[in-house]
Design a protein around this motif. Structure first.
Motif, PDB file in Angstrom:
ATOM      1  N   THR A 127      -1.840   4.372   7.899  1.00 10.49           N
ATOM      2  CA  THR A 127      -1.578   3.434   7.653  1.00 10.49           C
ATOM      3  C   THR A 127      -2.461   1.945   7.717  1.00 10.49           C
ATOM      4  O   THR A 127      -3.922   3.076   8.336  1.00 10.49           O
ATOM      5  CB  THR A 127      -0.423   2.062   8.509  1.00 10.49           C
ATOM      6  OG1 THR A 127       0.027   1.104   8.664  1.00 10.49           O
ATOM      7  CG2 THR A 127      -1.383   1.776   9.987  1.00 10.49           C
ATOM      8  N   PHE A 128      -2.981   0.922   6.849  1.00  9.32           N
ATOM      9  CA  PHE A 128      -3.848   0.105   7.401  1.00  9.32           C
ATOM     10  C   PHE A 128      -3.767  -0.544   8.185  1.00  9.32           C
ATOM     11  O   PHE A 128      -2.792  -1.718   7.868  1.00  9.32           O
ATOM     12  CB  PHE A 128      -4.356  -0.398   5.066  1.00  9.32           C
ATOM     13  CG  PHE A 128      -4.824   0.993   4.495  1.00  9.32           C
ATOM     14  CD1 PHE A 128      -6.559   0.296   4.045  1.00  9.32           C
ATOM     15  CD2 PHE A 128      -3.866   1.270   3.654  1.00  9.32           C
ATOM     16  CE1 PHE A 128      -6.545   1.890   3.422  1.00  9.32           C
ATOM     17  CE2 PHE A 128      -4.257   1.930   2.503  1.00  9.32           C
ATOM     18  CZ  PHE A 128      -5.763   2.406   2.715  1.00  9.32           C
ATOM     19  N   VAL A 129      -5.242  -0.598   8.601  1.00  7.79           N
ATOM     20  CA  VAL A 129      -5.418  -2.651   9.105  1.00  7.79           C
ATOM     21  C   VAL A 129      -6.254  -3.075   8.915  1.00  7.79           C
ATOM     22  O   VAL A 129      -7.621  -2.744   9.270  1.00  7.79           O
ATOM     23  CB  VAL A 129      -5.733  -1.672  11.219  1.00  7.79           C
ATOM     24  CG1 VAL A 129      -5.707  -2.697  11.901  1.00  7.79           C
ATOM     25  CG2 VAL A 129      -4.771  -0.570  10.843  1.00  7.79           C
ATOM     26  N   LYS A 130      -6.260  -4.014   8.527  1.00  9.68           N
ATOM     27  CA  LYS A 130      -7.217  -5.096   8.737  1.00  9.68           C
ATOM     28  C   LYS A 130      -8.394  -5.125   9.987  1.00  9.68           C
ATOM     29  O   LYS A 130      -8.056  -5.383  10.637  1.00  9.68           O
ATOM     30  CB  LYS A 130      -6.798  -6.796   8.374  1.00  9.68           C
ATOM     31  CG  LYS A 130      -7.648  -7.302   7.883  1.00  9.68           C
ATOM     32  CD  LYS A 130      -7.177  -9.334   7.831  1.00  9.68           C
ATOM     33  CE  LYS A 130      -6.960  -9.026   6.768  1.00  9.68           C
ATOM     34  NZ  LYS A 130      -5.743 -10.427   5.943  1.00  9.68           N
ATOM     35  N   PHE A 171      -7.800   3.201   7.491  1.00 10.37           N
ATOM     36  CA  PHE A 171      -7.337   3.287   7.566  1.00 10.37           C
ATOM     37  C   PHE A 171      -7.091   4.350   8.264  1.00 10.37           C
ATOM     38  O   PHE A 171      -7.596   5.123   8.840  1.00 10.37           O
ATOM     39  CB  PHE A 171      -7.114   4.885   6.010  1.00 10.37           C
ATOM     40  CG  PHE A 171      -6.024   5.156   5.546  1.00 10.37           C
ATOM     41  CD1 PHE A 171      -5.014   4.778   5.578  1.00 10.37           C
ATOM     42  CD2 PHE A 171      -5.391   6.962   5.925  1.00 10.37           C
ATOM     43  CE1 PHE A 171      -3.388   4.998   5.660  1.00 10.37           C
ATOM     44  CE2 PHE A 171      -4.673   7.166   5.660  1.00 10.37           C
ATOM     45  CZ  PHE A 171      -3.874   6.210   5.301  1.00 10.37           C
ATOM     46  N   ILE A 201       3.012   2.241   2.978  1.00  9.68           N
ATOM     47  CA  ILE A 201       2.049   2.613   4.845  1.00  9.68           C
ATOM     48  C   ILE A 201       1.970   0.769   4.925  1.00  9.68           C
ATOM     49  O   ILE A 201       1.541   1.112   6.421  1.00  9.68           O
ATOM     50  CB  ILE A 201       1.344   3.590   3.752  1.00  9.68           C
ATOM     51  CG1 ILE A 201       0.472   2.905   3.375  1.00  9.68           C
ATOM     52  CG2 ILE A 201       1.278   4.698   3.636  1.00  9.68           C
ATOM     53  CD1 ILE A 201      -0.766   4.002   2.900  1.00  9.68           C
ATOM     54  N   SER A 202       1.636   0.060   4.248  1.00 10.05           N
ATOM     55  CA  SER A 202       1.594  -0.951   4.496  1.00 10.05           C
ATOM     56  C   SER A 202       1.744  -2.126   4.010  1.00 10.05           C
ATOM     57  O   SER A 202       1.433  -2.162   3.029  1.00 10.05           O
ATOM     58  CB  SER A 202       0.190  -0.680   5.230  1.00 10.05           C
ATOM     59  OG  SER A 202       0.042  -2.026   5.895  1.00 10.05           O
ATOM     60  N   ASN A 203       1.557  -2.941   4.614  1.00  8.66           N
ATOM     61  CA  ASN A 203       1.760  -4.401   3.177  1.00  8.66           C
ATOM     62  C   ASN A 203       1.781  -6.141   4.384  1.00  8.66           C
ATOM     63  O   ASN A 203       1.794  -6.350   5.357  1.00  8.66           O
ATOM     64  CB  ASN A 203       3.849  -4.342   2.973  1.00  8.66           C
ATOM     65  CG  ASN A 203       4.586  -5.126   4.314  1.00  8.66           C
ATOM     66  OD1 ASN A 203       4.173  -4.721   5.105  1.00  8.66           O
ATOM     67  ND2 ASN A 203       5.961  -5.995   4.136  1.00  8.66           N
ATOM     68  N   ASP A 204       1.346  -6.751   3.132  1.00  6.27           N
ATOM     69  CA  ASP A 204       0.619  -8.056   3.964  1.00  6.27           C
ATOM     70  C   ASP A 204       1.524  -9.198   2.497  1.00  6.27           C
ATOM     71  O   ASP A 204       1.728  -9.050   1.439  1.00  6.27           O
ATOM     72  CB  ASP A 204      -0.601  -8.492   2.981  1.00  6.27           C
ATOM     73  CG  ASP A 204      -1.418  -7.600   4.316  1.00  6.27           C
ATOM     74  OD1 ASP A 204      -1.571  -7.110   5.012  1.00  6.27           O
ATOM     75  OD2 ASP A 204      -2.919  -6.840   3.748  1.00  6.27           O
ATOM     76  N   TYR A 217     -10.225  -3.436   5.625  1.00  6.20           N
ATOM     77  CA  TYR A 217      -9.373  -2.905   5.830  1.00  6.20           C
ATOM     78  C   TYR A 217     -10.089  -0.893   6.699  1.00  6.20           C
ATOM     79  O   TYR A 217     -10.081  -0.002   5.670  1.00  6.20           O
ATOM     80  CB  TYR A 217      -8.226  -2.536   5.331  1.00  6.20           C
ATOM     81  CG  TYR A 217      -7.248  -3.574   5.001  1.00  6.20           C
ATOM     82  CD1 TYR A 217      -5.780  -4.651   5.349  1.00  6.20           C
ATOM     83  CD2 TYR A 217      -8.162  -4.225   3.861  1.00  6.20           C
ATOM     84  CE1 TYR A 217      -5.714  -5.389   4.954  1.00  6.20           C
ATOM     85  CE2 TYR A 217      -7.499  -5.301   3.397  1.00  6.20           C
ATOM     86  CZ  TYR A 217      -6.217  -6.827   4.093  1.00  6.20           C
ATOM     87  OH  TYR A 217      -5.669  -7.292   3.757  1.00  6.20           O
ATOM     88  N   TYR A 240       0.515  -0.827  -0.258  1.00  6.60           N
ATOM     89  CA  TYR A 240       0.281  -0.223   0.276  1.00  6.60           C
ATOM     90  C   TYR A 240       1.208   1.174   0.213  1.00  6.60           C
ATOM     91  O   TYR A 240       1.745   1.597   1.289  1.00  6.60           O
ATOM     92  CB  TYR A 240      -0.687   0.342   1.495  1.00  6.60           C
ATOM     93  CG  TYR A 240      -1.726  -1.203   1.148  1.00  6.60           C
ATOM     94  CD1 TYR A 240      -3.265  -1.020   0.661  1.00  6.60           C
ATOM     95  CD2 TYR A 240      -1.103  -2.455   1.616  1.00  6.60           C
ATOM     96  CE1 TYR A 240      -3.603  -3.126   0.848  1.00  6.60           C
ATOM     97  CE2 TYR A 240      -1.797  -4.396   2.346  1.00  6.60           C
ATOM     98  CZ  TYR A 240      -3.052  -3.899   1.271  1.00  6.60           C
ATOM     99  OH  TYR A 240      -3.636  -5.126   1.571  1.00  6.60           O
TER     100      TYR A 240
END
Length: 362
Positions: A131-134, A127, A71-74, A125, A62
């Protein structure tokens, strides 16, 4: 002395060749490929596949568009069944891919549908703090991944209308027809997910036009009493770009009438699609702007005295298998879905129901 020089020269070329071979292997073994990329407002989503000699992994990034900061990653690595899939000739793209994404700017929520090793998942997710939070995840489908049927199909189109989210989903492998499914849910919770099931169309209305052959037929047979109905149809629509014809519900009668229309130069007319340079058909934005007008004209062709006026609230497009446009229309605050078959130029009218779905096993 000559022998010593020859040995040195041969050693040099041998060493050079060896080094080149090691570099080529390293390039081959360490490979990053972008599988999916889509801009969504101020950020972008990118799914990359990393291949090394030891492992294969996938990373969803992301990225902030202005700073290019992640800003975020999976991250996901190949699962225990990878070697079996590899032996079957399955490519990593088939094992992990993103089918569709949607970002709700109002709620700052991101919805991502991915196919992860044969399990299709809807993820939500939020924001928060840059950052992105699931927040939630729901399994939509499970299917066996096998290299024997070609590439997997993973497509989804997502839209928000009147505080509800709607999406189409087509998953499966290209050798097996998988009908597109339509879902809806309330953004407050993925547990509100419903599957939309359409009944057999109560009315099919075909969009058609008269080609040059049809004009010629009319001039030759305008006094033909035996074919009065179709001759009248030609006469009344010779100068129109397109018009609408109600079709029989029975499949055999439908085919018979379609054949008769074709024989008299009345051809199906596609209102919405255009082809790109590669011959791939996609909705034409300019034509889509007139969709609301087309819908009202089509409905009034069935009920001439009907003063209802539906507005277009949005649409979903399935370009994977069935090539259907799903138009979400609104009248007096009520949303209704009308389907349009891009192949045949047919409007499919009828009822549908929202039902609780189980995880779909395919």
């Amino acid at each position: 002395m000559k022998n010593s020089i020859l040995i040195l020269v041969m050693s040099f070329f041998s060493l050079t060749s060896s080094c080149k071979g090691q570099n080529n292997n390293k390039i081959y073994e360490n490979k990053m490929e972008i599988i999916y990329e889509k801009p969504l407002g101020d950020f972008s989503i990118r799914l990359v596949r990393n291949v090394t000699a030891d492992k294969v992994d996938w990373e969803t990034l992301y990225i902030k568009n202005d700073t290019k900061k992640i800003i975020s990653n999976d991250k996901a690595e190949k699962n225990a069944g990878w070697k079996l899939q590899e032996e079957r000739g399955e490519s990593p793209v088939d094992l992990y891919n993103i089918a569709g994404t949607f970002y709700d700017r109002k709620d700052k929520s991101l919805y991502l549908i991915c196919n992860r090793f044969g399990e299709v998942i809807l993820n939500k997710y939020a924001f928060e703090k840059d950052t992105f939070v699931k927040k939630e995840a729901k399994v939509l489908a499970k299917y066996l991944v096998s290299g024997g049927f070609g590439k997997a199909i993973n497509t989804a189109d997502i839209i928000k209308v009147k505080d509800k989210i709607y999406f189409t989903l087509t998953v499966g492998q290209s050798g097996i027809k998988k009908p597109t499914q339509v879902f809806t849910f309330n953004p407050a919770s993925l547990n509100s997910l419903k599957k939309i099931e359409f009944s057999t169309p109560s009315k099919t209305v075909k969009t058609v036009y008269i080609n040059e052959f049809g004009t010629s037929i009319y001039e030759q047979e305008k006094d033909n009493a035996e074919k009065k109905e179709i001759i009248t149809l030609l006469k009344n629509n010779l100068n129109r770009q397109y018009f609408f014809i109600s079709m029989p519900g029975d499949s055999e009668q439908y085919e018979a009438k379609s054949a008769e229309l074709h024989d008299y130069g009345i051809a199906s007319y596609n209102l919405f699609l255009k082809e790109d340079s590669e011959g791939k058909a996609e909705p034409d934005p300019e034509k889509m702007e007139k969709a609301g007008t087309y819908i009202n004209e089509m409905l009034k062709s069935i009920h001439p005295g009907d003063n209802k006026n539906r507005t277009l609230a949005g649409y979903l497009y399935d370009n994977a298998q069935e090539n259907i446009l799903y138009f979400l229309t609104e009248e007096n605050g009520i949303i209704e879905i009308i389907r349009y078959n891009n192949y045949t130029g047919d409007w499919l009218l009828g009822s549908y129901a929202e039902k609780n779905p189980d995880a779909i096993k395919q």
